[in-house]
Design an enzyme around this catalytic site. Structure first.
Site, PDB file in Angstrom:
ATOM      1  N   GLY A  31       0.823  -1.216   0.000  1.00  0.00           N
ATOM      2  CA  GLY A  31       0.000   0.000   0.000  1.00  0.00           C
ATOM      3  C   GLY A  31       0.850   1.257   0.000  1.00  0.00           C
ATOM      4  O   GLY A  31       2.028   1.221  -0.366  1.00  0.00           O
ATOM      5  N   GLY A  36       5.692   4.614  -8.639  1.00  0.00           N
ATOM      6  CA  GLY A  36       6.474   3.383  -8.813  1.00  0.00           C
ATOM      7  C   GLY A  36       5.549   2.168  -8.875  1.00  0.00           C
ATOM      8  O   GLY A  36       5.656   1.319  -9.772  1.00  0.00           O
ATOM      9  N   HIS A  37       4.624   2.072  -7.911  1.00  0.00           N
ATOM     10  CA  HIS A  37       3.661   0.961  -7.944  1.00  0.00           C
ATOM     11  C   HIS A  37       2.803   1.026  -9.210  1.00  0.00           C
ATOM     12  O   HIS A  37       2.511   0.011  -9.833  1.00  0.00           O
ATOM     13  CB  HIS A  37       2.711   1.037  -6.741  1.00  0.00           C
ATOM     14  CG  HIS A  37       3.374   0.914  -5.414  1.00  0.00           C
ATOM     15  ND1 HIS A  37       3.502   1.963  -4.540  1.00  0.00           N
ATOM     16  CD2 HIS A  37       3.947  -0.152  -4.810  1.00  0.00           C
ATOM     17  CE1 HIS A  37       4.119   1.563  -3.454  1.00  0.00           C
ATOM     18  NE2 HIS A  37       4.410   0.280  -3.584  1.00  0.00           N
ATOM     19  N   LYS A 149      13.941  -1.340  -7.734  1.00  0.00           N
ATOM     20  CA  LYS A 149      14.474  -0.537  -6.610  1.00  0.00           C
ATOM     21  C   LYS A 149      14.878  -1.476  -5.466  1.00  0.00           C
ATOM     22  O   LYS A 149      15.891  -1.291  -4.833  1.00  0.00           O
ATOM     23  CB  LYS A 149      13.454   0.475  -6.119  1.00  0.00           C
ATOM     24  CG  LYS A 149      14.040   1.342  -5.011  1.00  0.00           C
ATOM     25  CD  LYS A 149      13.086   2.362  -4.536  1.00  0.00           C
ATOM     26  CE  LYS A 149      12.465   2.167  -3.274  1.00  0.00           C
ATOM     27  NZ  LYS A 149      12.628   1.522  -2.145  1.00  0.00           N
TER      28      LYS A 149
END
Ligand code: PAF
Length: 257
Positions: A31, A36-37, A149
């Site tokens: 969450g 990025g997500h 990352k």
């Protein structure tokens, strides 16, 4: 977007879709979603008929209880972002749902997980690999997406899939950075404005320094507390603390730097 908290409900949905030949991509997250997500989500949407995003702040991968307590959990805005992105399913399990055994059973990798992040966060990768195995089993996806990352995590997850003959393909996706080079992370929201201003020097030092030792020295001079900076094969991996916030990053070594 359908949101599941109960595993049997999700499993029934997935069984029906699998029978109908519908492909699935999984994006596992904790969450506090950011660009990025969303880049992983978009890749999954491109490559699969349906996309499932899991949101679960996994307690077993936090070696520091204050870090776990401070971890942001904006569930409603996360779900809104996923809806807007066109995600088909989200699964938001409770702790006792994912850990019916109370974490008596766990996945332990005995070599590569002990270095770098593992050396500074004892037990971290046991928690990561255990929850990833659970999520892969539950999702029954064709592909699962992880960010570069977390380079060491990505390598260990690939190793997990190979070691346990998991049918899901593990897909690594490039790190997304702000314009000033700082890698996006849910933890960045905890930087003060002064720390946020200083944070891009982390990435700059990793890219510019001719050796890991010189990068460490530049970071220490810049006021970072350095956990590690190490060159491993064609990657430079590092973790630092800025104020109370821990940041990790990695860059390729050599010509494509
Ligand atoms: O990278 C993360 O966000 C987490 O480590 C993961 C893979 C979702 C497991 O909890």
């Amino acid at each position: 977007m359908k949101v599941f908290t109960e595993l049997p409900d999700w499993r029934a949905e997935r069984r029906a879709e699998r029978r109908a030949g519908i492909g699935l991509g999984l994006v596992p997250t904790m969450g506090a979603l950011h660009e990025g997500h969303l880049s992983l989500v978009r890749r999954s949407l491109d490559e699969n008929d349906r996309t499932l995003v899991s949101i679960f702040v996994n307690p077993t991968q936090f070696n520091d209880p204050t870090d776990l307590a401070a971890y942001p959990q904006p569930l409603e805005s996360d779900l809104a972002l996923l809806r807007e992105a066109g995600v088909h399913y989200a699964i938001v399990p409770r702790r006792d749902t994912l850990y019916p055994d109370g974490y008596r059973y766990r996945v332990v990798e005995t070599e590569r997980s002990r270095a770098y992040e593992g050396a500074h966060r004892p037990g971290h990768f046991d928690g990561v690999l255990t929850v990833v195995l659970k999520l892969l089993q539950i999702a029954d996806a064709d592909r699962a997406y992880f960010g570069e990352k977390d380079w060491q995590q990505l390598e260990l997850v690939r190793g997990l899939a190979e070691a346990f003959f998991l049918p899901t393909a593990i897909v690594g996706c490039p790190t997304v950075r702000d314009a000033d080079g700082l890698a996006l992370s849910s933890r960045n929201s905890r930087l003060s404005s002064d720390e946020r201003r200083r944070a891009p020097a982390f990435h700059r030092a990793l890219v510019a320094a001719p050796s890991a030792d010189l990068a460490r020295r530049a970071l220490e001079t810049g006021g970072f507390d350095v956990d590690y900076v190490e060159d491993d094969g064609d990657r430079r991996l590092a973790a630092v603390r800025l104020g109370g916030v821990r940041l990790i990053d990695n860059v390729p070594l050599g010509s494509d730097r």
